[in-house]
Design a protein around this motif. Structure first.
Motif, PDB file in Angstrom:
ATOM      1  N   ILE A  77      51.107  36.553  35.816  1.00  0.00           N
ATOM      2  CA  ILE A  77      49.751  36.125  36.167  1.00  0.00           C
ATOM      3  C   ILE A  77      48.794  37.184  35.641  1.00  0.00           C
ATOM      4  O   ILE A  77      48.952  38.364  35.922  1.00  0.00           O
ATOM      5  CB  ILE A  77      49.578  35.963  37.688  1.00  0.00           C
ATOM      6  N   GLU A  78      47.807  36.748  34.880  1.00  0.00           N
ATOM      7  CA  GLU A  78      46.794  37.660  34.333  1.00  0.00           C
ATOM      8  C   GLU A  78      45.447  37.361  34.977  1.00  0.00           C
ATOM      9  O   GLU A  78      45.014  36.211  35.032  1.00  0.00           O
ATOM     10  CB  GLU A  78      46.677  37.497  32.826  1.00  0.00           C
ATOM     11  N   VAL A  79      44.808  38.409  35.470  1.00  0.00           N
ATOM     12  CA  VAL A  79      43.420  38.306  35.909  1.00  0.00           C
ATOM     13  C   VAL A  79      42.619  39.301  35.068  1.00  0.00           C
ATOM     14  O   VAL A  79      43.070  40.410  34.808  1.00  0.00           O
ATOM     15  CB  VAL A  79      43.228  38.559  37.425  1.00  0.00           C
ATOM     16  N   SER A  80      41.461  38.855  34.626  1.00  0.00           N
ATOM     17  CA  SER A  80      40.613  39.679  33.762  1.00  0.00           C
ATOM     18  C   SER A  80      39.217  39.756  34.341  1.00  0.00           C
ATOM     19  O   SER A  80      38.693  38.766  34.859  1.00  0.00           O
ATOM     20  CB  SER A  80      40.533  39.072  32.356  1.00  0.00           C
ATOM     21  N   PHE A  81      38.639  40.914  34.227  1.00  0.00           N
ATOM     22  CA  PHE A  81      37.284  41.137  34.730  1.00  0.00           C
ATOM     23  C   PHE A  81      36.438  41.650  33.573  1.00  0.00           C
ATOM     24  O   PHE A  81      36.610  42.762  33.100  1.00  0.00           O
ATOM     25  CB  PHE A  81      37.306  42.139  35.888  1.00  0.00           C
ATOM     26  N   HIS A  82      35.538  40.794  33.125  1.00  0.00           N
ATOM     27  CA  HIS A  82      34.670  41.124  32.002  1.00  0.00           C
ATOM     28  C   HIS A  82      33.223  40.887  32.398  1.00  0.00           C
ATOM     29  O   HIS A  82      32.922  39.990  33.180  1.00  0.00           O
ATOM     30  CB  HIS A  82      35.042  40.290  30.770  1.00  0.00           C
ATOM     31  N   LYS A  83      32.340  41.662  31.836  1.00  0.00           N
ATOM     32  CA  LYS A  83      30.940  41.682  32.264  1.00  0.00           C
ATOM     33  C   LYS A  83      30.232  40.336  32.196  1.00  0.00           C
ATOM     34  O   LYS A  83      29.279  40.114  32.910  1.00  0.00           O
ATOM     35  CB  LYS A  83      30.162  42.719  31.453  1.00  0.00           C
ATOM     36  N   ASP A  84      30.697  39.417  31.366  1.00  0.00           N
ATOM     37  CA  ASP A  84      30.017  38.132  31.225  1.00  0.00           C
ATOM     38  C   ASP A  84      30.389  37.131  32.313  1.00  0.00           C
ATOM     39  O   ASP A  84      29.778  36.070  32.396  1.00  0.00           O
ATOM     40  CB  ASP A  84      30.322  37.521  29.854  1.00  0.00           C
ATOM     41  N   LYS A  85      31.342  37.454  33.143  1.00  0.00           N
ATOM     42  CA  LYS A  85      31.770  36.522  34.190  1.00  0.00           C
ATOM     43  C   LYS A  85      30.842  36.583  35.394  1.00  0.00           C
ATOM     44  O   LYS A  85      30.311  37.641  35.738  1.00  0.00           O
ATOM     45  CB  LYS A  85      33.200  36.834  34.629  1.00  0.00           C
ATOM     46  N   LEU A  86      30.695  35.452  36.049  1.00  0.00           N
ATOM     47  CA  LEU A  86      29.875  35.338  37.250  1.00  0.00           C
ATOM     48  C   LEU A  86      30.412  36.249  38.348  1.00  0.00           C
ATOM     49  O   LEU A  86      31.611  36.249  38.621  1.00  0.00           O
ATOM     50  CB  LEU A  86      29.895  33.876  37.716  1.00  0.00           C
ATOM     51  N   ASP A  87      29.544  37.047  38.965  1.00  0.00           N
ATOM     52  CA  ASP A  87      29.909  37.955  40.060  1.00  0.00           C
ATOM     53  C   ASP A  87      31.043  38.915  39.691  1.00  0.00           C
ATOM     54  O   ASP A  87      31.863  39.283  40.520  1.00  0.00           O
ATOM     55  CB  ASP A  87      30.317  37.179  41.321  1.00  0.00           C
ATOM     56  N   ASN A  88      31.089  39.325  38.440  1.00  0.00           N
ATOM     57  CA  ASN A  88      32.208  40.128  37.955  1.00  0.00           C
ATOM     58  C   ASN A  88      32.400  41.426  38.735  1.00  0.00           C
ATOM     59  O   ASN A  88      33.510  41.760  39.124  1.00  0.00           O
ATOM     60  CB  ASN A  88      32.038  40.428  36.464  1.00  0.00           C
ATOM     61  N   SER A  89      31.347  42.186  38.966  1.00  0.00           N
ATOM     62  CA  SER A  89      31.471  43.468  39.678  1.00  0.00           C
ATOM     63  C   SER A  89      31.991  43.257  41.087  1.00  0.00           C
ATOM     64  O   SER A  89      32.871  43.996  41.560  1.00  0.00           O
ATOM     65  CB  SER A  89      30.134  44.200  39.724  1.00  0.00           C
ATOM     66  N   LYS A  90      31.477  42.245  41.760  1.00  0.00           N
ATOM     67  CA  LYS A  90      31.930  41.930  43.115  1.00  0.00           C
ATOM     68  C   LYS A  90      33.405  41.513  43.116  1.00  0.00           C
ATOM     69  O   LYS A  90      34.192  41.944  43.953  1.00  0.00           O
ATOM     70  CB  LYS A  90      31.070  40.821  43.704  1.00  0.00           C
ATOM     71  N   ASN A  91      33.788  40.664  42.169  1.00  0.00           N
ATOM     72  CA  ASN A  91      35.174  40.210  42.080  1.00  0.00           C
ATOM     73  C   ASN A  91      36.128  41.364  41.793  1.00  0.00           C
ATOM     74  O   ASN A  91      37.204  41.450  42.393  1.00  0.00           O
ATOM     75  CB  ASN A  91      35.316  39.127  41.015  1.00  0.00           C
ATOM     76  N   LEU A  92      35.733  42.251  40.901  1.00  0.00           N
ATOM     77  CA  LEU A  92      36.574  43.416  40.587  1.00  0.00           C
ATOM     78  C   LEU A  92      36.711  44.310  41.809  1.00  0.00           C
ATOM     79  O   LEU A  92      37.805  44.798  42.118  1.00  0.00           O
ATOM     80  CB  LEU A  92      36.002  44.191  39.399  1.00  0.00           C
ATOM     81  N   SER A  93      35.632  44.501  42.530  1.00  0.00           N
ATOM     82  CA  SER A  93      35.675  45.291  43.754  1.00  0.00           C
ATOM     83  C   SER A  93      36.588  44.635  44.801  1.00  0.00           C
ATOM     84  O   SER A  93      37.402  45.309  45.436  1.00  0.00           O
ATOM     85  CB  SER A  93      34.268  45.461  44.311  1.00  0.00           C
TER      86      SER A  93
END
Length: 118
Positions: free
Chosen positions: A44-60
Motif C-alpha cells: 500500500i502506497e500513500v503519498s503526500f504532495h503539496k498539490d493535494k487537498l489538505d496535504n499538510s493536515k493529512n501528513l500530520s
C-alpha cells in the motif's frame, strides 16, 4: 491469461488519489530501495504532495497515527506498507479504511476505486 501488473487506486470523489495498492513483485521491479523476499505480498502506497487537498493536515494525521510506524518512507513523502501475501481480504479492507478515516478524515465521503491491469 496471466496479468503481470495490477494496481488498485483508491481516490476521493474529487479524483484525488488517496492510496494505491500493488503486488510486491511489481514493486520489486521499480528499482527502489524497498525489497521484501515475499513476492506475493501486497504493498500500500500513500503519498503526500503539496498539490493535494489538505496535504499538510493529512501528513500530520499520518505521522501521528499508529499506522505510521508500520510504513517505510521510500522517497520523500512517499510511504509504503507491506502486507503478507496471505493477508485476508477483510484485513486489507480494514487497513484501507483505517487510512481513509484516520489519515484523510473522510468518514462520510464517498470513496472510489479503480483496478488497472497492464
Amino acid at each position: 491469461m496471466k496479468i503481470k501488473n495490477l494496481q488498485l487506486d483508491v481516490f476521493r470523489s474529487n479524483g484525488q488519489v488517496l492510496m494505491q495498492l500493488y503486488k510486491q513483485r511489481d514493486v520489486n521491479l521499480w528499482d527502489l530501495n524497498f525489497d521484501f523476499p515475499d513476492d506475493k505480498a501486497i504493498v500500500i502506497e500513500v503519498s503526500f504532495h503539496k498539490d493535494k487537498l489538505d496535504n499538510s493536515k493529512n501528513l500530520s494525521n499520518f505521522k501521528s497515527s499508529k499506522l505510521f510506524e508500520k510504513f517505510t518512507e521510500v522517497e520523500k513523502n512517499d510511504y509504503f506498507l507491506r502486507l503478507r501475501g496471505n493477508t485476508d481480504t477483510i484485513e486489507v479492507y480494514k487497513v484501507v479504511m483505517k487510512i481513509v478515516n484516520d489519515v484523510y478524515s473522510l468518514k462520510n465521503e464517498y470513496i472510489n476505486y479503480t483496478l488497472n491491469a497492464y
